[in-house]
Design an enzyme around this catalytic site. Structure first.
Site, PDB file in Angstrom:
ATOM      1  CG  HIS A 168      -1.658   1.199   1.461  1.00  0.00           C
ATOM      2  ND1 HIS A 168      -2.954   1.298   0.572  1.00  0.00           N
ATOM      3  CD2 HIS A 168      -1.650   2.397   1.855  1.00  0.00           C
ATOM      4  CE1 HIS A 168      -3.499   2.717   0.883  1.00  0.00           C
ATOM      5  NE2 HIS A 168      -2.409   3.210   1.468  1.00  0.00           N
ATOM      6  CG  ASP A 188     -11.983   4.255   6.427  1.00  0.00           C
ATOM      7  OD1 ASP A 188     -11.401   5.094   7.274  1.00  0.00           O
ATOM      8  OD2 ASP A 188     -11.959   4.348   5.304  1.00  0.00           O
ATOM      9  NE  ARG A 230      -9.930  11.306  10.263  1.00  0.00           N
ATOM     10  CZ  ARG A 230      -9.075  10.270   9.281  1.00  0.00           C
ATOM     11  NH1 ARG A 230      -9.708   9.265   8.806  1.00  0.00           N
ATOM     12  NH2 ARG A 230      -7.993  11.059   9.183  1.00  0.00           N
ATOM     13  CB  SER A 265      -8.425   5.518   8.088  1.00  0.00           C
ATOM     14  OG  SER A 265      -8.788   5.667   6.680  1.00  0.00           O
ATOM     15  CE  LYS A 316      -9.092   3.152   3.728  1.00  0.00           C
ATOM     16  NZ  LYS A 316      -9.168   4.450   3.522  1.00  0.00           N
TER      17      LYS A 316
HETATM   18  N1  URA Z   1      -6.061   7.736   3.513  1.00  0.00           N
HETATM   19  C1  URA Z   1      -7.019   7.095   4.188  1.00  0.00           C
HETATM   20  O1  URA Z   1      -7.355   6.104   3.469  1.00  0.00           O
HETATM   21  N2  URA Z   1      -7.611   7.330   5.393  1.00  0.00           N
HETATM   22  C2  URA Z   1      -6.826   8.499   5.937  1.00  0.00           C
HETATM   23  O2  URA Z   1      -7.332   9.011   6.923  1.00  0.00           O
HETATM   24  C3  URA Z   1      -5.896   9.333   5.139  1.00  0.00           C
HETATM   25  C4  URA Z   1      -5.564   8.934   4.047  1.00  0.00           C
END
Ligand code: URA
Ligand code: CA
Length: 434
Positions: free
Chosen positions: A82, A161, A168, A183, A187
């Protein structure tokens, strides 16, 4: 349990229990807890931070809020990679077939681009016929057969999320290490890999502009991964200038093909070998990093990585002839050079500004609904530290309209030339294992 008490506890700097974290995530996901209470809690987290145990609990509560991908039917140790997002970051297109050519299975769930950073799926779709709308069963059988496949993001992955991220965004709580780390990791963990290699970017084009912040984020994510039983490590790499030469979807595919033939830009090739070697070692296919690096270098020059790329494109409907005939990729009708206004050394090429210039050409999405043009973008001829003569082209603009004056203005503002000293920035800053 009362949401009021959870907010108050965090406001006072106390540690939340696993049960309390699960309570607010579940309550928010199913609509029982309103935005205003979660907003207050997010602001309390922003100021009071979370312990490593709380961060891991928050991540797992988000993972459990939706679907989790079961990759157990895939043989071998599944490694995912990632990147926290960069400009012209073509690494996934190269790494996926490259590590698969060493029998490391890569079951990649990917997204589309938003803003100045590109998405892997958009890039791959510049290959005619290539598609990621495949069933989970097909996805798994492709990985078992070929060791690599890419699927679009499942609709119900980490719904907590999605809701939290939107909230946010409008409550000034995006920029918080525990919230960003949980976050991203939620994923990755829901996507099912056994091991995770993170490429945390730092510099002007990155989410984390300075190195200390990038290290802190990397450490937070590695700690979450390892606490919840996924072998995780991070590399911190430069994103002060774009990676490689190409920015734009089809242009980056072409760059990926060059790299898979062993003729790629030095920085892009090195980052792929660095990240790839970590993946190969995690997967147990090499004893150590040096051995893994040699194996990867060899497959970039002996044609095995390129052959794997063709097989991968074909297996998902893509026209694999592009690997030998890159001119089959979408091509923009207009090409405009950007001449240097003075002689000297390139001092700065601000990554996010160049990303924005490519977006103005139509390469990226301003909103989720925008249509993009796969053919347009920028190809750099110079990078930071290179010598340039007045009048020499710094880069080529690939566009679908003749007049690119606005983009040219933007580019001149984002690139500076000095008569003094300028050096290429370090590419890899450090590796974080705990
Ligand atoms: N990318 C994400 O997936 N989440 C975040 O909080 C910031 C960047
Ligand atoms: Ca690139």
């Amino acid at each position: 349990m009362r949401m009021y008490d959870i907010i108050e506890k965090k406001r006072n700097g106390e540690k939340l229990s696993s049960e309390e974290i699960k309570f607010f995530i579940d309550g928010y996901t199913n609509g029982a807890i309103p935005d205003y209470q979660i907003s207050a809690l997010l602001m309390a987290i922003y100021f009071q931070d979370m312990t490593e145990a709380e961060r891991a609990d928050l991540t797992m509560a988000m993972v459990e809020s939706g679907d989790q991908i079961d990759l157990s039917a895939i043989e071998g140790f599944k490694v995912d990679k990632h990147s926290t997002g960069g400009v012209g970051d073509t690494t996934t297109l190269i790494l996926a077939p490259l590590v698969a050519s060493l029998d490391v299975p890569l079951a990649k769930m990917s997204g589309r681009g938003l803003g100045h950073t590109g998405g892997t799926i958009d890039k791959l779709e510049s290959v005619k016929g290539f598609h990621v709308e495949i069933s989970n069963e097909e996805f798994i059988s492709l990985v078992n057969e070929n060791k690599v496949a890419v699927i679009g993001q499942s609709g119900n992955l980490t719904p907590a999320d999605k809701k939290l991220y939107s909230l946010r965004d409008v409550t000034a709580t995006v920029n918080s290490i525990p919230l960003i780390a949980s976050s991203i990791m939620s994923k990755k963990i829901a996507s099912g890999a056994d091991g995770i290699v993170l490429d945390v970017k730092t510099g002007a084009g990155a989410f984390m502009k300075d190195l200390d912040e990038a290290k802190e984020l990397a450490h937070a994510m590695v700690s979450i991964g390892n606490r919840v039983g996924r072998n995780t490590m991070a590399v911190i790499s430069d994103m002060s200038q774009p990676l490689g030469f190409a920015i734009g979807n089809a242009l980056e595919v072409r760059e990926a093909i060059d790299t898979l033939k062993g003729n790629g830009p030095a920085d892009l090739t090195e980052l792929c070998i660095t990240l790839g070697s970590q993946m190969v070692v995690l997967a147990g296919k090499a004893q150590n990093i040096e051995e893994a690096r040699n194996m990867l270098r060899e497959n970039l020059t002996n044609g095995k990585a390129l052959a794997k790329f063709k097989q991968f494109l074909e297996s998902q409907g893509g026209d694999a002839r592009v690997a030998d005939n890159p001119e089959l990729l979408p091509q923009a009708p207009y090409k405009t050079e950007l001449p240097a206004k003075s002689s000297g050394k390139i001092e700065k090429m601000i990554a996010d500004e160049l990303g924005t210039a490519a977006m103005m050409l139509g390469a990226g999405r301003a909103t989720k609904e925008s249509e993009i043009d796969l053919s347009v973008g920028l190809v750099l001829h110079k990078k930071v530290g290179d010598t340039v003569n007045a009048g020499e082209s710094i880069l080529t603009i690939h566009s679908n309209q003749e007049n690119v004056d606005e983009v040219i203005d933007k580019l001149y503002q984002s690139i500076s030339i000095t008569q003094g000293k300028a050096e290429a920035p370090s590419l890899i800053y450090t590796t974080i294992n705990e």
